[in-house]
Structures are given as structure tokens and as C-alpha cells.
Design a protein around this motif. Structure first.
Motif, short mmCIF file in Angstrom:
data_model
loop_
_atom_site.label_atom_id
_atom_site.label_comp_id
_atom_site.label_asym_id
_atom_site.label_seq_id
_atom_site.Cartn_x
_atom_site.Cartn_y
_atom_site.Cartn_z
N ASP A 31 0.82 -1.21 0.00
CA ASP A 31 0.00 0.00 0.00
C ASP A 31 0.86 1.26 0.00
N ALA A 32 1.91 1.25 -0.84
CA ALA A 32 2.73 2.45 -1.01
C ALA A 32 2.10 3.34 -2.08
N ASP A 33 2.46 4.61 -2.05
CA ASP A 33 1.92 5.55 -3.03
C ASP A 33 2.80 5.70 -4.26
N PHE A 34 4.11 5.53 -4.09
CA PHE A 34 5.02 5.55 -5.24
C PHE A 34 6.30 4.81 -4.88
N TRP A 35 7.11 4.53 -5.89
CA TRP A 35 8.30 3.72 -5.67
C TRP A 35 9.45 4.19 -6.56
N MET A 36 10.65 3.81 -6.16
CA MET A 36 11.84 4.00 -6.98
C MET A 36 12.72 2.76 -6.84
N TRP A 37 13.43 2.45 -7.93
CA TRP A 37 14.41 1.36 -7.91
C TRP A 37 15.64 1.89 -8.65
N VAL A 38 16.73 2.02 -7.94
CA VAL A 38 17.93 2.62 -8.54
C VAL A 38 19.14 1.73 -8.27
N HIS A 39 20.14 1.91 -9.09
CA HIS A 39 21.48 1.45 -8.75
C HIS A 39 22.22 2.68 -8.22
N THR A 40 22.99 2.46 -7.18
CA THR A 40 23.67 3.58 -6.56
C THR A 40 25.11 3.21 -6.25
N HIS A 41 25.98 4.19 -6.34
CA HIS A 41 27.41 3.98 -6.15
C HIS A 41 27.86 4.76 -4.92
N LEU A 42 28.56 4.07 -4.01
CA LEU A 42 29.05 4.72 -2.79
C LEU A 42 30.53 4.40 -2.64
N PRO A 43 31.41 5.21 -3.26
CA PRO A 43 32.86 4.95 -3.13
C PRO A 43 33.31 5.09 -1.68
N GLN A 44 34.39 4.43 -1.36
CA GLN A 44 34.96 4.53 -0.02
C GLN A 44 35.24 6.01 0.31
N GLY A 45 34.81 6.43 1.48
CA GLY A 45 35.04 7.80 1.91
C GLY A 45 33.99 8.79 1.48
N SER A 46 33.11 8.39 0.54
CA SER A 46 32.06 9.30 0.08
C SER A 46 31.00 9.46 1.15
N GLN A 47 30.40 10.63 1.21
CA GLN A 47 29.35 10.91 2.17
C GLN A 47 27.96 10.95 1.53
N ARG A 48 27.89 10.57 0.26
CA ARG A 48 26.59 10.59 -0.42
C ARG A 48 26.63 9.61 -1.59
N PRO A 49 25.72 8.64 -1.64
CA PRO A 49 25.67 7.75 -2.79
C PRO A 49 25.16 8.48 -4.03
N THR A 50 25.60 8.03 -5.19
CA THR A 50 25.18 8.61 -6.46
C THR A 50 24.32 7.61 -7.22
N ALA A 51 23.12 8.02 -7.59
CA ALA A 51 22.17 7.11 -8.23
C ALA A 51 22.36 7.08 -9.74
N PHE A 52 22.15 5.88 -10.31
CA PHE A 52 22.09 5.73 -11.77
C PHE A 52 21.11 4.61 -12.08
N ASN A 53 20.77 4.43 -13.37
CA ASN A 53 19.76 3.43 -13.75
C ASN A 53 18.48 3.60 -12.95
N VAL A 54 17.95 4.81 -12.95
CA VAL A 54 16.79 5.13 -12.11
C VAL A 54 15.50 4.64 -12.77
N LEU A 55 14.72 3.87 -12.02
CA LEU A 55 13.36 3.50 -12.42
C LEU A 55 12.41 4.03 -11.36
N HIS A 56 11.22 4.43 -11.76
CA HIS A 56 10.26 4.94 -10.78
C HIS A 56 8.85 4.76 -11.30
N GLY A 57 7.90 4.84 -10.37
CA GLY A 57 6.51 4.72 -10.75
C GLY A 57 5.60 5.46 -9.80
#
Length: 251
Positions: A31-57
């Protein structure tokens, strides 16, 4: 969950299409209202993951913009980022509800939530992440609009169990052994599995399906072999309890 896993087994076509079809049904399941499915990259030492291959609905245009801003604008301090990074650093699959990562007071008092999430109608969530190696992750997000009830532990567990059973579908490219990873669950095996999870024994299943106990024994063996379990109890526990990675361990 049984029906969805059986449906995934019969899906054909590109991986993004299969992911989208699965995520749409998972969205309905909890019973969710919307969704996302992403691939994300989190290099060592990074403070924020970077999303790619974004799918959403089912997202509004504003909600989609907020997602991209949260992903790429380093000055935005999203309240869930610190606990999310801590979990990702462990390098194990996990599923968490928003309330497991940040309590209600900290969430609703956050300037980011008040000034960005609330106007966009973005509130509670379930995140489910699966590590792919090389600092990459496959990440589900199921969201509810502002003011709706929070997700329950049972709903998070359903998401986690399904996500845990589709390792081949998480990958950016199909693994070399994708054919052996595809769930070989025929409609009959799905039916037998569903009855097993409901607590039916071999004789009861045979009676319900008008089959011999010998035939049902073979089907049950196929189900056990596929899910790498050794008993009826172990199969039920797997679909009732998962692997525990949706639960916050005690401190």
C-alpha cells in the motif's frame, strides 16, 4: 509473495521492464503511493551515494525533482542520510522502515522535511538495499505521501523477503549464470509452495490437488531444493521471518 515470485519466474524481456513490473506489484502489496528502484554507487570515503539506472513509478513531477536534488545536491542535509550510510558501510543486504532509521520527532522537526518533503508530499518510506560489489548497490524505495500512516514491520518484512529472493534481478547486467539463478517455479510448484506456507502437509496437498502423494513428494522436493531449505518448518520460517536483515538489532 508466493504469487509475485512465481510471476517473476515467467517474466521475459529487458531487466528494467521486469523490475518495473515487480516494483509496481510490490507497491500495491504494501500500500505504497510511489516507488523508486535505482542502482547507486558509494565509493569509499564518500558521504553521499550517487544514483544511476533510475526507475520509478506513480511519482509526481515535483517528487521526482526532489529525488534528483537529494541525490546530487551536496548541501542538502537529508535526515535519513547518516543512518543510511552507516548501514551501507556494513556491506550486507538490509531493509529498514523510516522509523527504524530516524524517529518521528527528528524526522518531522527536520528543516528538510518541513521545507522540502512536506510540500512535495513525501513522507514515510521503506528502503531495501542489496550490495552488488564494487561499491554499488541495488536500492528499492517505497514511499507514502505526507500524512498517511507509517509502514508496518510486516510490510517491511514482505519487501525484504521478496528482495532477498531475486538476486539475479538486482544486477545492472545479468550475471553470467543468470539462467541458473532464474526461479524455476512452474505454476504447479507455486501452488504447492503456497499450500506448504499455509501449513498444508503432503497428504492434504495431494487431496486438494487430486494428485498422488508420490507426485506431491516430488514437487515438495523441487520447492525445497530451489529455496535451499531442508524441511517444511524451515520453508515456513523463511517466508514468515526472512533472514533478519529487516530488524534493527538491539543496542
Amino acid at each position: 509473495m508466493v504469487r509475485l515470485l512465481g510471476k517473476v519466474a515467467g517474466m521475459t524481456g529487458p531487466l528494467p521492464e521486469r523490475r518495473t513490473a515487480l516494483a509496481e506489484e510490490m507497491c500495491d502489496l504494501v500500500d505504497a503511493d510511489f516507488w523508486m528502484w535505482v542502482h547507486t554507487h558509494l565509493p569509499q570515503g564518500s558521504q553521499r551515494p550517487t544514483a544511476f539506472n533510475v526507475l520509478h513509478g506513480r511519482m509526481s513531477e515535483r517528487q521526482l525533482v526532489v529525488f534528483y536534488e537529494n541525490s546530487y545536491e551536496p548541501e542538502l542535509q537529508t535526515p535519513e542520510m547518516a543512518p543510511l550510510l552507516k548501514l551501507m558501510r556494513r556491506g550486507k543486504p538490509f531493509t529498514r522502515r523510516r522509523s527504524q532509521m530516524i524517529d518521528d520527532r527528528a524526522w518531522y522537526d527536520s528543516p528538510h522535511v518541513r521545507l522540502v518533503r512536506k510540500p512535495a508530499g513525501i513522507d514515510d518510506f521503506i528502503f531495501s538495499l542489496y550490495p552488488l560489489g564494487d561499491d554499488c548497490w541495488s536500492a528499492f524505495g517505497f514511499h507514502r505521501t505526507y500524512g498517511r500512516p507509517v509502514f508496518t514491520p510486516e510490510q517491511a518484512r514482505m519487501i525484504h523477503i521478496i528482495a532477498s529472493e531475486i538476486p539475479w534481478l538486482h544486477h545492472h547486467q545479468p550475471p553470467e549464470n543468470a539462467n541458473t539463478l532464474l526461479p524455476a517455479l512452474t505454476p504447479r510448484l507455486c501452488t504447492v509452495m503456497g499450500l506448504l506456507i499455509e501449513g498444508y502437509n503432503r497428504k492434504q496437498i495431494a487431496n486438494q490437488l487430486s494428485l498422488s502423494e508420490h507426485t506431491v513428494r516430488g514437487y515438495i522436493s523441487d520447492v525445497y531444493r530451489h529455496f535451499k531449505v531442508r524441511s517444511h518448518v524451515e520453508l515456513i520460517q523463511r517466508f514468515a521471518q526472512g533472514n533478519g536483515q529487516d530488524i534493527t538489532p538491539p543496542t
